[in-house]
Design an enzyme around this catalytic site. Sequence first.
Site, PDB file in Angstrom:
ATOM      1  N   GLY A 216      44.895  40.428  47.381  1.00 43.53           N
ATOM      2  CA  GLY A 216      45.735  41.301  46.817  1.00 43.53           C
ATOM      3  C   GLY A 216      46.872  41.185  45.664  1.00 43.53           C
TER       4      GLY A 216
ATOM      5  CB  CYS B 137      42.627  48.246  50.473  1.00 45.31           C
ATOM      6  SG  CYS B 137      42.246  46.582  49.540  1.00 45.31           S
TER       7      CYS B 137
ATOM      8  CG  ASP C 120      43.173  44.877  43.098  1.00 46.13           C
ATOM      9  OD1 ASP C 120      43.524  45.820  43.879  1.00 46.13           O
ATOM     10  OD2 ASP C 120      43.542  43.953  43.346  1.00 46.13           O
TER      11      ASP C 120
HETATM   12  O1  LIG Z   1      43.057  46.536  46.177  1.00 43.50           O
HETATM   13  C1  LIG Z   1      43.825  45.256  46.476  1.00 43.50           C
HETATM   14  C2  LIG Z   1      43.029  44.880  47.061  1.00 43.50           C
HETATM   15  O2  LIG Z   1      42.103  43.766  46.911  1.00 43.50           O
HETATM   16  P1  LIG Z   1      41.356  42.715  47.704  1.00 43.50           P
HETATM   17  O3  LIG Z   1      41.546  42.357  49.036  1.00 43.50           O
HETATM   18  O4  LIG Z   1      40.109  42.162  47.244  1.00 43.50           O
HETATM   19  O5  LIG Z   1      42.373  41.319  46.807  1.00 43.50           O
HETATM   20  C3  LIG Z   1      45.383  45.570  46.696  1.00 43.50           C
HETATM   21  O6  LIG Z   1      45.140  47.338  46.717  1.00 43.50           O
HETATM   22  C4  LIG Z   1      45.596  45.955  45.670  1.00 43.50           C
HETATM   23  O7  LIG Z   1      45.863  44.534  44.801  1.00 43.50           O
HETATM   24  C5  LIG Z   1      47.614  45.577  45.294  1.00 43.50           C
HETATM   25  O8  LIG Z   1      47.897  45.587  46.008  1.00 43.50           O
HETATM   26  P2  LIG Z   1      49.162  44.637  45.944  1.00 43.50           P
HETATM   27  O9  LIG Z   1      50.085  46.294  46.582  1.00 43.50           O
HETATM   28  O10 LIG Z   1      49.824  44.083  47.716  1.00 43.50           O
HETATM   29  O11 LIG Z   1      49.911  44.287  45.079  1.00 43.50           O
END
Ligand SMILES: O=C(COP(=O)(O)O)[C@H](O)[C@H](O)COP(=O)(O)O
Length: 325
Positions: free
Chosen positions: A26, A133, A202
């Site tokens: 994330g 996600c 991201d």
């Molecule tokens: O796509 C993902 C995580 O992908 P992965 O599981 O491959 O890392 C999340 O939607 C963003 O990172 C935003 O997350 P946040 O809001 O927590 O920054």
Amino acid sequence: MDESLPAVDPAVAATADDIAEMEIRGAATIADAAAEALARQAAQSDVDSPSAFRQQLRAAAKTLYETRPTAVSLPNALRYVLRGMSGETVSELRASIIARAEEFQHDLTQAQSKLGEVGSNRLRDGDVVMTHCHSTDALSCLEAALEDGKELEAIVKETRPRKQGYITAGRLRELGVPVTLIVDNAARRYLDRADHVLVGADSIAADGSVINKIGTSGLAVNARERGVPVMVAAQTIKLHPDTMTGHTVEIEMRDELEVLTDNERAAIGDEQAGEGLTVENPAFDVTPPRYVDAIVTERGQFPPESVVTLMRELFGESTGEPWEP
Ligand SMILES: O=C(COP(=O)(O)O)[C@H](O)[C@H](O)COP(=O)(O)O
């Protein structure tokens, strides 16, 4: 890793491994862990010259940077911390990095909670929100709305292949939100019941494109067709400054074993990878700005086409590698 750079602290190497293996995942969480790792590097360093210290910090930043390519919050975090490195002696340099990393982590938490309040204003009592996600920024909007006393329901997409939807479902259940978990392919059918699609990001490109977990773009296109607004919750560290000068965001391709185990491959009748059956596993995709209704940040909400103005204000015109002075 550049052979001429010094070895990094084991704690930095462990964080880098955890990011690469998605034990830490994330975009916001990765940024937080990267800042923490730089602080650890600074605290543990036993070099006695300022130039060796700077070299070590650069090496640590590079090690962390090379883990996953898509979430720009990672280089943005590294750049923020390293640009705060100042002083004439090792102990001054050390103190500056530790303080700057702490400041970054503090700001990250603050930004997320501010963003949550902004996003919560878009949600009404009784709304049903479809998620994809697991995004801490997106969850912050839901948490703020719940704190305001609104009742919400969630339709949570499973999110193959890593099933981060389970994390979202778990957190929402902790908050007392009724959750309907669906397989990704059921999203269009269930959009009939949704008032919003809410996702994180991201990276956000200068034209307002949203780079997020694979499947986001298809969900957004379907939502548009069904008339369901798409809201992207993204702190400004998700803005990708390099895209102002035409760079595209690299989409991470992950191991095919996340999609197809060796046994599953054998069941299909293919004994070995690379012998005719190819598995592609992109972790992210790009949602064009026309399918996004609002990007919610700690600085307010923006139509996607206007984020470039914010990007210029925050990052200037060019950035360079995070470890460049
Ligand atoms: O796509 C993902 C995580 O992908 P992965 O599981 O491959 O890392 C999340 O939607 C963003 O990172 C935003 O997350 P946040 O809001 O927590 O920054």
